[in-house]
Design an enzyme around this catalytic site. Structure first.
Site, PDB file in Angstrom:
ATOM      1  N   ASN A 131      16.843   5.569   0.721  1.00 35.26           N
ATOM      2  CA  ASN A 131      18.084   6.270   0.387  1.00 35.26           C
ATOM      3  C   ASN A 131      18.888   5.355  -0.530  1.00 35.26           C
ATOM      4  OD1 ASN A 131      20.551   7.555   0.303  1.00 35.26           O
ATOM      5  ND2 ASN A 131      21.073   7.171   2.454  1.00 35.26           N
TER       6      ASN A 131
ATOM      7  N   LYS B 254      21.546   5.933  -2.030  1.00 38.31           N
ATOM      8  CA  LYS B 254      23.002   6.200  -1.938  1.00 38.31           C
ATOM      9  C   LYS B 254      23.612   6.272  -3.343  1.00 38.31           C
ATOM     10  CE  LYS B 254      23.105   3.920   2.501  1.00 38.31           C
ATOM     11  NZ  LYS B 254      23.952   3.539   3.622  1.00 38.31           N
TER      12      LYS B 254
ATOM     13  N   HIS C 211      23.509  13.180   6.771  1.00 40.81           N
ATOM     14  CA  HIS C 211      23.658  11.715   6.842  1.00 40.81           C
ATOM     15  C   HIS C 211      25.053  11.401   7.385  1.00 40.81           C
ATOM     16  CE1 HIS C 211      24.052   7.538   5.614  1.00 40.81           C
ATOM     17  NE2 HIS C 211      22.739   7.502   5.509  1.00 40.81           N
TER      18      HIS C 211
ATOM     19  N   GLU D 271      27.201   9.354   6.583  1.00 35.29           N
ATOM     20  CA  GLU D 271      28.254   9.173   5.567  1.00 35.29           C
ATOM     21  C   GLU D 271      28.769  10.527   5.086  1.00 35.29           C
ATOM     22  OE1 GLU D 271      26.135   6.447   2.974  1.00 35.29           O
ATOM     23  OE2 GLU D 271      26.178   4.949   4.577  1.00 35.29           O
TER      24      GLU D 271
ATOM     25  N   GLU E 108      19.802   7.357  13.191  1.00 34.47           N
ATOM     26  CA  GLU E 108      20.534   6.298  12.490  1.00 34.47           C
ATOM     27  C   GLU E 108      21.854   6.026  13.216  1.00 34.47           C
ATOM     28  OE1 GLU E 108      19.248   5.946   8.158  1.00 34.47           O
ATOM     29  OE2 GLU E 108      20.842   7.415   8.232  1.00 34.47           O
TER      30      GLU E 108
ATOM     31  N   GLY F 158      24.174  -0.156   7.247  1.00 32.15           N
ATOM     32  CA  GLY F 158      24.820  -0.997   6.243  1.00 32.15           C
ATOM     33  C   GLY F 158      25.610  -2.152   6.832  1.00 32.15           C
TER      34      GLY F 158
ATOM     35  N   SER G  68      19.981  -0.784   8.827  1.00 34.03           N
ATOM     36  CA  SER G  68      19.738  -2.193   8.482  1.00 34.03           C
ATOM     37  C   SER G  68      18.280  -2.619   8.661  1.00 34.03           C
ATOM     38  CB  SER G  68      20.685  -3.108   9.283  1.00 34.03           C
ATOM     39  OG  SER G  68      22.031  -2.809   8.972  1.00 34.03           O
TER      40      SER G  68
HETATM   41  C1  PEP Z   1      21.061   4.718   5.446  1.00 33.43           C
HETATM   42  O1  PEP Z   1      22.015   4.818   4.726  1.00 33.43           O
HETATM   43  O2  PEP Z   1      20.421   5.727   5.723  1.00 33.43           O
HETATM   44  C2  PEP Z   1      20.720   3.390   5.965  1.00 33.43           C
HETATM   45  C3  PEP Z   1      19.899   3.309   6.955  1.00 33.43           C
HETATM   46  O3  PEP Z   1      21.307   2.304   5.355  1.00 33.43           O
HETATM   47  P1  PEP Z   1      20.983   0.745   5.615  1.00 33.43           P
HETATM   48  O4  PEP Z   1      19.496   0.610   5.655  1.00 33.43           O
HETATM   49  O5  PEP Z   1      21.596   0.043   4.461  1.00 33.43           O
HETATM   50  O6  PEP Z   1      21.598   0.396   6.919  1.00 33.43           O
END
Ligand code: PEP
Length: 261
Positions: A12, A14, A102, A104, A174, A180, A216
Site C-alpha cells: 500500500n 498510500k 483502510h 485511514e 490491521e 505506521g 509495521s
Molecule cells: C498500511 O497502511 O496498511 C500499513 C500496514 O502500514 P505500515 O506497514 O506502514 O504500518
C-alpha cells in the site's frame, strides 16, 4: 502460516511517490522478481490513483508478475461525486484489487461501516477482488475488546454477501495502533486474532478467504510473523516503498509456504 493458502503480499503505497517515482519502483521490483521469482506468492501493489496507469503500463509491457490494486474507490457507480473515482474507471486501467475500509479512510475520511459494506459490494459486483481492512484502536485492545470489535466489523461488511462474490474477498487485520508506528503486534497477538477472524469467516461461509496481517511489517519481522502467526500474507505500508524490503517480505512468505506444503 499453517494453512496451505497461497500467500498474498500487498504494498500500500498510500499518498507517496509521483508517477515517475512509482514507475521507478515498479521497474526495480520487476528486475528483482526476474532475478529471484516469487514462485508461490501473489503480489499486488496499490499506488495512488494518479500513478495507476503508469504502473499498469510497465507491469504489462515488462510482464512483471504482480497485479495492480487501488487504495480506495467510490461506493457509487458514477455521477456527481466530486473528487471520487469509480470502479469502472479502475477496471478500464486493469486494476484487479481494491482496498476497502483502510483505517485511514475510516478515521480520517469518515468512512462508516455502512459505506464500507456498500463499497465492498460495488467492487465485488464488478468482479474485482476486495481487501477488507479491519482493525481495533489501542483503547479497544487495552480493554480487551478486540475480538468483539473485529467480529462487528466483519459482520457489518460481509453478512449477507452474495455467494457469487465470496471468492473475491480477502481480509486484512490491521490493528490501528500498529500502522505506521513501528509497533508491530506480537506473533501471539496476530496468531490469536487471525484464528478469531477465521472462526468468524467460517460462520459467514467465507472460510476460503485469505487473512493478512498489516502493521509495521518489515524485512526483519516478516519471516517470524508468517511462520508463527497463521497468516496468509501481509498488507504492507512503509516497507513497500523500498524495493529491497518489499522483496524480503515477499520472499519470507514464499519460503514459508514452500517449507510448509
Ligand atoms: C498500511 O497502511 O496498511 C500499513 C500496514 O502500514 P505500515 O506497514 O506502514 O504500518
Amino acid at each position: 502460516m499453517t494453512t496451505a493458502k497461497k500467500p498474498l503480499v500487498i504494498g500500500n503505497w498510500k499518498m507517496n511517490l509521483d508517477y515517475v517515482e512509482a514507475v521507478h519502483l515498479g521497474q526495480q521490483l520487476g528486475v528483482m522478481l526476474k532475478n529471484k521469482p516469487a514462485e508461490h506468492t501473489d503480489i499486488v501493489v496499490a499506488p495512488p490513483f494518479v500513478d495507476i496507469r503508469s504502473v499498469t503500463s510497465i507491469v504489462e509491457s515488462e510482464r512483471i508478475p504482480m497485479d495492480v490494486g487501488a487504495q480506495h474507490v467510490s461506493a457509487h457507480d458514477n455521477g456527481a461525486h466530486t473528487g471520487e473515482v469509480s470502479i469502472s474507471m479502475l477496471k478500464r486501467l486493469n486494476v484487479q484489487w481494491v482496498l476497502v475500509g483502510h483505517s485511514e479512510r475510516r478515521s480520517m475520511y469518515a468512512m462508516t461501516d455502512e459505506v464500507v459494506a456498500a463499497t465492498l459490494r460495488t467492487v465485488a459486483k464488478n468482479g474485482v477482488k476486495v481487501v477488507l481492512c479491519v482493525g481495533e484502536a489501542l483503547s479497544v485492545r487495552e480493554e480487551d475488546g478486540q475480538n468483539e470489535f473485529i467480529s462487528a466489523q466483519l459482520h457489518s461488511a460481509l453478512e449477507g454477501l452474495d455467494e457469487n462474490y465470496r471468492e473475491l474477498v480477502t481480509v486484512a487485520y490491521e490493528p490501528i495502533w500498529a500502522i505506521g508506528t513501528g509497533l508491530t503486534a506480537s506473533t501471539e497477538q496476530v496468531g490469536e486474532m487471525t484464528s478469531h477472524i477465521r472462526s468468524v469467516l467460517f460462520k459467514l461461509s467465507l472460510s476460503e478467504a485469505r487473512v493478512l496481517y498489516g502493521g509495521s511489517v518489515n524485512g526483519d519481522n516478516a519471516s517470524s510473523l508468517v511462520a508463527e502467526s497463521n497468516v496468509d500474507g501481509f498488507l504492507v505500508g512503509g516497507a513497500s516503498l523500498k524495493a529491497d524490503s518489499f522483496m524480503t517480505i515477499i520472499q519470507s512468505c514464499d519460503e514459508c509456504y514452500d517449507g510448509k506444503r
